[in-house]
Design a protein around this motif. Structure first.
Motif, PDB file in Angstrom:
ATOM      1  N   PHE A 384       0.840  -1.203   0.000  1.00 59.32           N
ATOM      2  CA  PHE A 384       0.000   0.000   0.000  1.00 59.32           C
ATOM      3  C   PHE A 384       0.876   1.254   0.000  1.00 59.32           C
ATOM      4  O   PHE A 384       0.610   2.220  -0.704  1.00 59.32           O
ATOM      5  CB  PHE A 384      -0.915   0.013   1.235  1.00 59.32           C
ATOM      6  N   ASN A 385       1.912   1.233   0.866  1.00 63.17           N
ATOM      7  CA  ASN A 385       2.750   2.423   0.989  1.00 63.17           C
ATOM      8  C   ASN A 385       3.487   2.733  -0.311  1.00 63.17           C
ATOM      9  O   ASN A 385       3.650   3.893  -0.679  1.00 63.17           O
ATOM     10  CB  ASN A 385       3.749   2.258   2.138  1.00 63.17           C
ATOM     11  N   CYS A 386       3.919   1.684  -1.008  1.00 68.78           N
ATOM     12  CA  CYS A 386       4.621   1.895  -2.279  1.00 68.78           C
ATOM     13  C   CYS A 386       3.649   2.412  -3.339  1.00 68.78           C
ATOM     14  O   CYS A 386       3.963   3.318  -4.111  1.00 68.78           O
ATOM     15  CB  CYS A 386       5.240   0.594  -2.779  1.00 68.78           C
ATOM     16  N   VAL A 387       2.465   1.839  -3.350  1.00 75.06           N
ATOM     17  CA  VAL A 387       1.499   2.179  -4.382  1.00 75.06           C
ATOM     18  C   VAL A 387       1.007   3.616  -4.213  1.00 75.06           C
ATOM     19  O   VAL A 387       0.782   4.336  -5.180  1.00 75.06           O
ATOM     20  CB  VAL A 387       0.329   1.172  -4.342  1.00 75.06           C
ATOM     21  N   THR A 388       0.872   4.050  -2.961  1.00 76.94           N
ATOM     22  CA  THR A 388       0.323   5.388  -2.729  1.00 76.94           C
ATOM     23  C   THR A 388       1.400   6.458  -2.597  1.00 76.94           C
ATOM     24  O   THR A 388       1.091   7.603  -2.288  1.00 76.94           O
ATOM     25  CB  THR A 388      -0.541   5.412  -1.449  1.00 76.94           C
ATOM     26  N   GLY A 389       2.653   6.091  -2.805  1.00 80.83           N
ATOM     27  CA  GLY A 389       3.706   7.100  -2.820  1.00 80.83           C
ATOM     28  C   GLY A 389       4.228   7.486  -1.449  1.00 80.83           C
ATOM     29  O   GLY A 389       5.028   8.421  -1.333  1.00 80.83           O
ATOM     30  N   VAL A 390       3.800   6.781  -0.386  1.00 80.96           N
ATOM     31  CA  VAL A 390       4.327   7.096   0.944  1.00 80.96           C
ATOM     32  C   VAL A 390       5.822   6.784   0.988  1.00 80.96           C
ATOM     33  O   VAL A 390       6.613   7.534   1.540  1.00 80.96           O
ATOM     34  CB  VAL A 390       3.567   6.309   2.037  1.00 80.96           C
ATOM     35  N   VAL A 391       6.190   5.656   0.395  1.00 77.74           N
ATOM     36  CA  VAL A 391       7.614   5.373   0.177  1.00 77.74           C
ATOM     37  C   VAL A 391       7.809   5.103  -1.311  1.00 77.74           C
ATOM     38  O   VAL A 391       6.881   4.669  -2.003  1.00 77.74           O
ATOM     39  CB  VAL A 391       8.130   4.161   1.000  1.00 77.74           C
ATOM     40  N   ARG A 392       8.993   5.393  -1.777  1.00 74.03           N
ATOM     41  CA  ARG A 392       9.255   5.162  -3.178  1.00 74.03           C
ATOM     42  C   ARG A 392       9.869   3.780  -3.342  1.00 74.03           C
ATOM     43  O   ARG A 392      10.887   3.479  -2.723  1.00 74.03           O
ATOM     44  CB  ARG A 392      10.233   6.221  -3.688  1.00 74.03           C
ATOM     45  N   PRO A 393       9.242   2.920  -4.135  1.00 71.19           N
ATOM     46  CA  PRO A 393       9.776   1.560  -4.253  1.00 71.19           C
ATOM     47  C   PRO A 393      11.161   1.568  -4.892  1.00 71.19           C
ATOM     48  O   PRO A 393      11.502   2.449  -5.667  1.00 71.19           O
ATOM     49  CB  PRO A 393       8.756   0.854  -5.146  1.00 71.19           C
ATOM     50  N   THR A 394      11.957   0.543  -4.535  1.00 68.05           N
ATOM     51  CA  THR A 394      13.295   0.429  -5.100  1.00 68.05           C
ATOM     52  C   THR A 394      13.209   0.175  -6.607  1.00 68.05           C
ATOM     53  O   THR A 394      13.999   0.695  -7.381  1.00 68.05           O
ATOM     54  CB  THR A 394      14.041  -0.735  -4.415  1.00 68.05           C
ATOM     55  N   ALA A 395      12.223  -0.642  -6.990  1.00 64.93           N
ATOM     56  CA  ALA A 395      12.029  -0.898  -8.417  1.00 64.93           C
ATOM     57  C   ALA A 395      10.569  -1.255  -8.650  1.00 64.93           C
ATOM     58  O   ALA A 395       9.848  -1.603  -7.718  1.00 64.93           O
ATOM     59  CB  ALA A 395      12.927  -2.049  -8.879  1.00 64.93           C
ATOM     60  N   GLY A 396      10.136  -1.166  -9.898  1.00 65.87           N
ATOM     61  CA  GLY A 396       8.781  -1.570 -10.231  1.00 65.87           C
ATOM     62  C   GLY A 396       7.956  -0.443 -10.804  1.00 65.87           C
ATOM     63  O   GLY A 396       8.359   0.712 -10.805  1.00 65.87           O
TER      64      GLY A 396
END
Lengths: 619, 394, 303
Positions: A384-396
């Motif tokens: 959820f956090n990666c998808v909503t921009g709370v954290v920036r995923p390392t890749a994907g």
């Protein structure tokens, strides 16, 4: 208090309210003719501190940004006017907007680089900024060094010179009123709610659509402008602007106006200014050391008796519930029902050496309800956090309706149509229920500072429409009867529903629900299932993290299983439940255990964020 | 809603009471009403770091008034002191002046920090009330063309000239260091000294400000030392001077260190100990340097049990010259007093004859040096009329 | 080169004072998230008490070493007691109140201590008796012209010893562990059987005691005291604590020495009148790059 209950009882009725306001107004207006020159001068200073208090109230009281260097803006305004009038002979009235502009730029300059700091760090940075401004003014030639700048001219209005104590009193009174009205319009608008939401919980505010950095910078700019106005008046009134007027202690006194008076209230600011500027004059005869000592003792005692200040903001807050509801239309999107709306490809997240997510693919069709399950610590909330921009995923890749969301801030993700709720419903607890919902609409509202300040028709229409839509969402989740309560007063189940209403208020295409049923009893769960069903029926796509299998089975057409950061399997609820790997993953895990990987944390941004604070051995 | 109304009501009631009770006096301001005591305002810092100096100034004024009332002034009317605290601060100072004006003072004699006196005199000048500064030396005070401003003490550019000549001519220093503390008085004196040193053909090799109260000036002095000055002039206040001397001594700085007149205080010697030996100040003649002040000093000591401070005689003179002007004007009208003050001729003050030039500055203020010897300030040198350095005593 | 060495030496000495005082800020902040504005005043009270003891005992025939030790112990104890009493009366009742209320109380306490001292001791500057063996004659020559005095050596050595002692105390003892647990989560600490009130009191007592020790050494090293002396030093120490990462004990030490050095170099290589601008400029720069200070960790802010 009981002793004066007769008096308060008398003042209780509305019949007395208007007259007492009138008495207050008369006293304010008549003050210079009752008082002598000296006390009128004290009155001018009290009113100047009212203006300064209104300004710092925006920064500290509303936006919750601790500022120990507020006198810097006061100084910038004062020096701008003094230099323009004193050295270049510019008309004083002309310098007023320039002083405001320069102070606003000052606010932006200090605000922008420092807004990512937590408030205690902000305190020292603002303090440092205040010192830098003062020392620089002391060292430079064009600011007159320690002598300061002398202003020979006095403002003239219709041929009438305004530097006399009495005329200055009325002039500053008018300014205090104008600033007070302006501050009130701002704080009762979308902007004021954004400030408060940032004060309550910055990360949650950002995640529900509030552009937190911009909102905080705006608080500094507005606070700076107000201090700039006060500085321009101070300069012409005192007739000299020099560094000794803008020390750290000046900043502290201005801060005390709000802290003594009570943050967020106009009456509080007035009382605070009266205490800070008035009492020293009343007590001047007892000698300086005793005066300050007594003031200090009073401060300490005051915080025991009234920790929120003499007159904190109202206990029942803000916008009333609108009489009628208006259903917002679902936003347009170029994706047919059933076609993929949200696509996640190869999502990978690393926290230091820890691989929290490893190459996760998720596809959600428009109108679908997708369940995400997995044991504790599997990485569900991190998705959820990666998808909503709370954290920036390392890749994907994360694509919503054909548009990539990677690198977007959370509030931009909300703007693009994806909203979320939080584990344990993180509400803005000191705001009312309806205000919580209104904050959720921020991303869909367009009014800017000026339109809000002037309450232009377009802004008022937008606020009214937002009110009706808020009514719709509260009706939708069944909380309309509690609309004016504080969020913290709600029961646990109601808090969950408010969390959902706040997310829905942004009118999303996709709604992400993080363990909405955790801790609920069976009847509450049934209600919640019914609610989520209605959300789906509106055409909203839902992704939900949940432990309760029965709950998931009852709602979801498809279930995704995540284990140790990777997708284990995916399929219909029945298939998934039969899968031996899933059974193995869950073996020995108590389904009702609520603690996910980040139950205590921020939005669960990973181990980095949940590190215990302070008094550690260092690293 | 009811709760809100009640609290609003209570608050308004209380506030109104507070506002009303705050208003003491009434109506218009300024000016003498022709009867009752003649009021003279005395503003001085009575709080903060400079409170001791302020108390000294007020004491001197009271002593002068005592003498004046014994001798009688105008139509048998008594003179009365109205003292106010300006806290060495512009904002407090202007408020203090407004307070004085509401108390109908006919004139003001006092002040200490130039930073407060500059704005204070703007208020009194607009009201047509004369202000005689006793201790504030910043040039700006009398450079603004204000008609109602005078001072009994010399200006910074006079003291700086004296200091520069002492270093360049008497000590034969080709290169000097000038240190200030970034306050209005200190920087004003330092700037003026730098200019005069240049005029006299010597160089200012180091010019910078300390932070008052910082206590550790070792790095600062290390840098000053590296520029190899032959004399050091410090224009800050005594509280920092003691530590500055001690640390200079520890760094092995052995060139003469001279301080401005704000360093004339025994605290310097107590703090610096042996490092204070040889420390020289440029100052207006101290009470015990001038014969004419002997009576004043003994009267002060009888009254208050302590020695008068460096500015006490100037405040004493300020109040006396004011009384003289009132007597000559035969009026307690502020404008007439101002006229009379401008016409003052060779008034015999305890600090020497007093005349004011057209700006209101004292004509020919006298400066001397005082040197620390055996743990006390003793008279040093002064310039005689032909420009020779002679002993200050006598 | 000689000048550089002198700047460094001096920066370290001043930094030692900042570091000692910064420790108290950091400990209290770590435990109850309070910027204790009164901390600099605990330091001032220590300095005044030491001055009193030194004035009383100098010339009494006691060996000066003993006099110094008595002053040190008395001032430390007095400051520690003041810290404990303040915590009990002013801060503990407000632990659950909003953070800003605590801040107001801290400002109030700071003014109360300052002006209480002014009322009882006067507003002037008081000189401290000189102690023979601390004078500059007793020194180690480092290079031609640069000397390390025994007094400087003593200040740096005592500070370092106290910092290491504190570090061991916090990491190795039961009370220290309780402090660390409390810093992480007050409710959890309570559940684990930590006596929260007592631990907060201990934190104040230790922090204020360190400030008292620093105050004594300060009075001996810069022999002049005044009721406002804690303000400027407290401000610098607070800056040091934040620079190092507030809440972090080694951070306070690093921050203290860094601010001391920075000030010294800024005075030497820029100008005395720009020192504050350089120091605060660097502080802001560091915080923009490392928002939690040099050794601070990223901490989620609780509201």
């Amino acid at each position: 208090m009981r002793g004066i209950s007769g008096l308060t009882g008398l003042l209780d009725s509305a019949r007395v309210k208007i007259p007492s306001l009138a008495v207050f107004a008369v006293v304010l207006l008549a003050f210079p003719s009752i008082a002598d020159e000296y006390w009128t001068d004290v009155g001018v200073k009290v009113l100047l501190y009212v203006v300064l208090g209104l300004g710092i109230n925006v920064v500290v009281g509303y936006a919750g940004l601790l500022d120990l260097g507020y006198s810097a803006f006061f100084a910038v305004g004062g020096y701008t006017t003094a230099i323009l009038v004193g050295n270049y002979g510019v008309n004083w009235w002309l310098t007023l907007p320039i002083a405001m502009l320069v102070a606003a730029i000052g606010g932006y300059l200090i605000g922008y680089p420092t807004l990512r700091l937590r408030s205690d760090y902000l305190a020292i940075v603002t303090l440092g900024f205040g010192e830098i401004v003062r020392v620089t003014a002391n060292n430079l030639e064009f600011t007159g060094g320690p002598d300061g700048v002398i202003l020979p001219f006095r403002p003239v209005l219709f041929g009438y010179e305004l530097a006399g104590t009495q005329s200055m009193y009325y002039l500053v009174l008018v300014i205090a009123l104008v600033v007070g009205l302006g501050a009130t319009s701002l704080t009762r608008s979308k902007i004021g709610r954004s400030w408060e939401s940032v004060r309550e919980d910055e990360r949650v505010a950002e995640a529900v659509g509030v552009p937190s950095i911009r909102v905080k910078a705006l608080a500094y700019v507005v606070g700076g402008v107000i201090a700039g106005v006060a500085g321009a008046f101070f300069a012409t009134y005192i007739g000299i602007v020099s560094p000794t007027s803008f020390t750290f202690l000046t900043s502290v006194l201005i801060l005390l106006v709000v802290l003594i008076g009570g943050r967020g209230s106009l009456v509080g600011v007035f009382l605070g200014a009266l205490v800070v500027q008035g009492t020293p004059e009343v007590l001047r005869s007892i000698g300086d050391e005793w005066r300050i000592f007594l003031f200090a003792v009073v401060l300490i005692v005051l915080m025991f008796v009234r920790p929120l200040g003499l007159w904190p903001a109202r206990t029942r807050r803000g916008a009333r519930l609108a009489q009628s509801a208006e259903e917002p239309p679902l936003p347009e999107v170029g994706v047919a029902p059933g076609e993929p709306l949200l696509e996640v490809r190869g999502l990978t997240m690393r926290f230091g050496g820890l691989l929290a997510l490893n190459d996760v693919d998720i596809t959600v069709g428009r109108g679908e309800v997708l369940g995400v399950i997995g044991p504790n610590g599997a990485g569900k909330t991190t998705v959820f956090n990666c998808v909503t921009g709370v954290v920036r995923p390392t890749a994907g890749k994360v694509v919503l309706g054909g548009e990539s969301l990677i690198g977007r801030h959370p509030h931009q993700v909300v703007q693009r149509g994806m909203a979320r709720t939080f584990q344990g419903a993180r509400l803005f607890s000191d705001m009312s229920v309806v205000e919580n919902v209104l904050v959720g609409m921020t991303a869909r509202m367009n009014s800017g500072v000026l339109t809000s300040l002037l309450r232009l028709p377009a802004q008022r229409r937008e606020e009214q429409r937002a009110g009706r839509q808020a009514r719709y969402w509260l009706d939708f989740v069944g909380l309309s009867d509690k609309a004016t309560r504080f969020a913290r007063e709600l029961s646990y189940g109601d808090q969950r529903r408010l969390d959902i209403a706040r997310a829905l208020a942004s009118n999303p295409l996709v709604l992400l629900l993080d363990e909405p049923a955790a801790g609920m009893n069976p009847s509450e769960k049934a209600d919640l299932m019914e609610l989520i069903g209605r959300i789906r029926d509106r055409g909203v796509t839902v992704v939900l993290i949940e432990h309760d299998m029965a709950f998931v089975m009852g709602l979801c057409e498809r279930v995704l299983v995540i284990e140790t950061g990777a997708k284990l399997t995916e399929g219909s609820p029945y298939e998934v439940q039969q899968d031996p790997r899933v059974i193995e993953a869950y073996l020995g895990v108590d389904e009702d255990d609520e603690g996910d990987e980040d139950a205590d944390g921020d939005l669960g941004a990973g181990p980095d964020d949940t590190t215990a604070p302070t008094l550690t051995k260092g690293q | 809603m009811e709760n809100l109304t009640r609290r609003l009501g209570t608050g308004i009631a209380l506030t109104s009471v507070a506002l009303l009770s705050a208003c003491g006096g009434n109506g218009s301001s300024g000016g003498d009403d022709g009867s009752g005591p003649i009021r003279i305002g005395v503003s001085a810092p009575l709080s903060g770091d400079s409170a001791a100096a302020g108390t000294d100034i007020v004491n001197a004024a009271k002593l002068a008034v005592k003498k004046i009332n014994k001798e009688g002034l105008l139509d048998g009317r008594k003179v009365e002191i109205v003292q106010v605290d300006d806290a060495c601060d512009a904002q407090t100072g202007t408020a203090a002046m407004r307070k004085l004006l509401t108390q109908k003072v006919v004139a003001v004699a006092g002040g200490y920090c130039s930073g407060a006196v500059i704005p204070e005199t703007m208020i009194t000048d607009r009201a047509g009330v004369p202000f005689i500064a006793d201790a504030s030396t910043n040039v700006e005070i009398t450079e603004r063309g204000l008609k109602h401003v005078f001072r009994t003490i010399g200006r910074d550019d006079k003291q700086s000239e004296f200091a520069a000549r002492y270093m360049v001519e008497y000590l034969k220093a080709d290169s000097v260091a000038v240190i200030h503390d970034n306050t209005a008085y200190s920087k004003g004196l330092a700037e003026a000294t730098k200019d005069t040193v240049k005029k006299l053909g010597a160089k200012t090799v180091f010019y910078d400000a300390i932070t008052p109260g910082a206590k550790d000036f070792t790095s600062f002095l290390t840098k000053a030392k590296s520029t190899k000055p032959q004399a050091i002039y410090f224009t800050g206040y005594y509280a920092d001077a003691g530590l500055l001397l001690k640390q200079a001594h520890e760094l092995g700085i052995d060139v003469p260190i001279i301080g401005g007149d704000a360093n004339q205080d025994p605290t310097v010697i107590k703090t610096a100990g042996r490092a204070a030996e040889g420390f020289t100040t440029t100052t207006a003649p101290l009470p015990d340097f001038i014969k004419s002040t002997a009576d004043f000093v003994s009267a002060y000591e009888r009254e208050y049990g302590t020695e008068p401070g460096p500015y006490a005689p100037y405040e004493y003179d300020a109040v006396n010259v004011l009384a003289d002007a009132i007597a000559r004007a035969a009026s307690a009208d502020s404008e007439k007093i101002t006229e009379a003050l401008h016409a003052t001729k060779d008034y015999a003050g305890v600090t020497g004859p007093i005349n004011f030039d057209e700006k209101g500055d004292r004509v020919h203020p006298i400066y001397v040096t005082a040197v620390v010897e055996g743990g006390a300030f003793v008279p040093g040198k002064k310039l005689d009329e032909s420009g020779n350095w002679v002993d200050a005593k006598g | 080169m000689n000048d550089f060495l002198q700047y460094t030496l001096n920066g370290l000495t001043v930094g030692a004072f900042y570091a000692l005082v910064a420790l108290g800020y950091t400990m209290v902040y770590g435990i109850i998230r309070l910027l204790n504005f009164a901390h600099g005043d605990f330091f001032m009270v220590g300095a005044f008490l030491a001055t009193g003891v030194l004035s009383l005992l100098t010339g009494s025939g006691l060996p000066s070493g003993l006099v110094v030790v008595v002053a040190l112990v008395a001032a430390t104890a007095a400051a520690a007691a003041l810290g404990g009493v303040s915590a009990r009366i002013v801060y503990l009742p407000l632990v659950k109140a909003p953070k800003l209320s605590l801040l107001v109380s801290a400002l109030g306490l700071s003014l109360a201590v300052e002006y209480g001292t002014a009322l009882s001791q006067g507003t002037g500057f008081r000189s401290v008796p000189h102690i023979g063996f601390l004078s500059a004659e007793h020194a180690i020559g480092l290079t031609d012209g640069v000397r390390l005095t025994y007094a400087q050596l003593g200040v740096i050595a005592v500070s370092l010893a106290l910092m290491i002692g504190l570090y061991l105390y916090v990491t190795r003892t039961f009370t220290g562990t309780a402090m660390r647990v409390l810093a992480m989560d007050q409710d959890a600490a309570r559940l684990m059987g930590v006596n929260v009130e007592r631990t907060i009191m201990m934190t104040f007592i230790i922090g204020a005691g360190l400030a008292g020790t620093a105050g004594t050494m300060y009075a001996l090293y810069y022999p002049q005291v005044n009721f406002l002396m804690g303000f400027l030093l407290g401000l610098r120490a607070f800056t040091a604590a934040v620079l190092g990462g507030i809440g972090n004990i080694p951070g306070a030490m690093v921050g203290g020495f860094l601010i001391g050095l920075l000030e010294s170099y800024a005075t030497g290589y820029v100008a005395g009148r720009w020192t504050d601008v350089v120091v605060f400029g660097v502080l802001i720069g560091v915080l923009v790059i490392r928002p939690s200070g040099i050794l601070g960790e990223r901490v989620a802010e609780r509201v």
